[in-house]
Write an enzyme that holds these catalytic residues in place. Sequence first.
Site, PDB file in Angstrom:
ATOM      1  N   ASP A  10      48.151  33.705  48.206  1.00 25.76           N
ATOM      2  CA  ASP A  10      47.362  33.895  46.994  1.00 25.76           C
ATOM      3  C   ASP A  10      46.027  33.161  47.152  1.00 25.76           C
ATOM      4  O   ASP A  10      46.003  31.956  47.433  1.00 25.76           O
ATOM      5  CB  ASP A  10      48.156  33.324  45.802  1.00 25.76           C
ATOM      6  CG  ASP A  10      47.504  33.609  44.462  1.00 25.76           C
ATOM      7  OD1 ASP A  10      46.545  34.390  44.427  1.00 25.76           O
ATOM      8  OD2 ASP A  10      47.967  33.043  43.458  1.00 25.76           O
ATOM      9  N   ASP A 112      44.031  39.900  45.098  1.00 26.58           N
ATOM     10  CA  ASP A 112      43.879  38.594  45.735  1.00 26.58           C
ATOM     11  C   ASP A 112      45.201  37.973  46.188  1.00 26.58           C
ATOM     12  O   ASP A 112      45.261  36.773  46.446  1.00 26.58           O
ATOM     13  CB  ASP A 112      43.150  37.628  44.797  1.00 26.58           C
ATOM     14  CG  ASP A 112      43.896  37.409  43.484  1.00 26.58           C
ATOM     15  OD1 ASP A 112      44.852  38.150  43.207  1.00 26.58           O
ATOM     16  OD2 ASP A 112      43.505  36.494  42.727  1.00 26.58           O
ATOM     17  N   GLU A 113      46.245  38.777  46.316  1.00 22.57           N
ATOM     18  CA  GLU A 113      47.518  38.227  46.777  1.00 22.57           C
ATOM     19  C   GLU A 113      48.337  39.291  47.504  1.00 22.57           C
ATOM     20  O   GLU A 113      48.318  40.472  47.153  1.00 22.57           O
ATOM     21  CB  GLU A 113      48.327  37.621  45.618  1.00 22.57           C
ATOM     22  CG  GLU A 113      48.541  38.543  44.448  1.00 22.57           C
ATOM     23  CD  GLU A 113      49.211  37.863  43.270  1.00 22.57           C
ATOM     24  OE1 GLU A 113      50.073  36.992  43.478  1.00 22.57           O
ATOM     25  OE2 GLU A 113      48.880  38.220  42.126  1.00 22.57           O
TER      26      GLU A 113
END
Length: 395
Positions: A10, A112-113
């Site tokens: 993350d 974003d992960e």
Amino acid sequence: MKERIIFHIDVNNAFLSWTAVDLLRKGYGVDIRTIPSVIGGDEEKRRGIVTAKSPVAKKMGVVTAEPLFMARRKCPGLKVFRGDYALYRQQSNQLYEYFCQFTDKIERFSIDECFLDMTGTSLLYSDYLSLAHRIKNEIYEKFGYTVNIGIANNKLCAKMASDFEKPNRVHTLFQNEIETKMWPLSVKDLFMVGKSSSKQLMEMGILTIGDLAKADPHMLKRRFKSQGELMHNYANGIDYSLVSMDSSKSRSISVSETLAQDIDSIPILKKILLRQADNVGRQARKEKLFAKTVALIFKTGDFVSYSHQMKLVNPTNVTEEIYKISLLILKNGWRGEPLRLIGIRLADFTEENHKQVSFFDQEKDLHSNQIQEVLDRITEKYGDGVILPASLKEK
């Protein structure tokens, strides 16, 4: 059966970090992560809200989703930067390509992960903790921002682990660590437990994840239905879901957006759907696929998810058609409650457009497709929202 090894990676404060790295690359004199700064919307239209904040701004009381004018009152001299979603997609894709050297079993959980399934790679990587630290350090050295990495035997625990102390950390949450590392946490910290559910649980005397893990599962199911069973499993670290890999030919194309605050405004939802329709349409056109199904995905503030779909007589990958179909689904399928997330999914693809048209319509469609290809190239170069069909522009 091999013990599963799952990484959840993350990006720390992704939007602000990616903006900071881009500004430094372009010669901006200050790292905005070290000053009072936020990523926010359009203040001139008085719709600006904080979507990301620097650690300095956070210490001064700035919170996500509050109006920018309130953030400025708390933090004089606050620097506000507009979000750049074309940049964020580019950074996300760059990170995904980096992960591909470690495994081909990668699931993008959000922009974003990612989840990485490292199961069966022990001959390549004898020490997964050392590997995670290597990945974390290389990302900082190569790309200029930090990540958190969670390591566990399933996706749930890997995600919970990555949310432990931040930033720039590696944490484990294996089955033998659940009681000591996860059970003492507040029940509201458990993944998929929303505000409403956590409030009800606390009113029932269930204050920690450990309390929830030890609660009567039949009672939870009576009170919360299927969500009760899910929460009880998660509290005990039980999750059998697989890492869902990208395929070379998409079985579906989707985009969703977790909103900075719960939204029930139709004009705002329309703007979001327009942007998403262009996004999925462009991806379908890139893969030369035509969708026979368009679906909308909804998630409420209480993490209740549902979707509605529409089967099409004529398959499509045209932004305008996808958008208009999405508005019909919104009108007929949305229950009207404030939404935490909304998304569009295209599915049931064909590689041919079987639309029945006359010779003149074919000529018109050919001309439209050529224009659409030009628009796609402009968008790829300059980012979303630069140019849209006039019929889709707001009056």
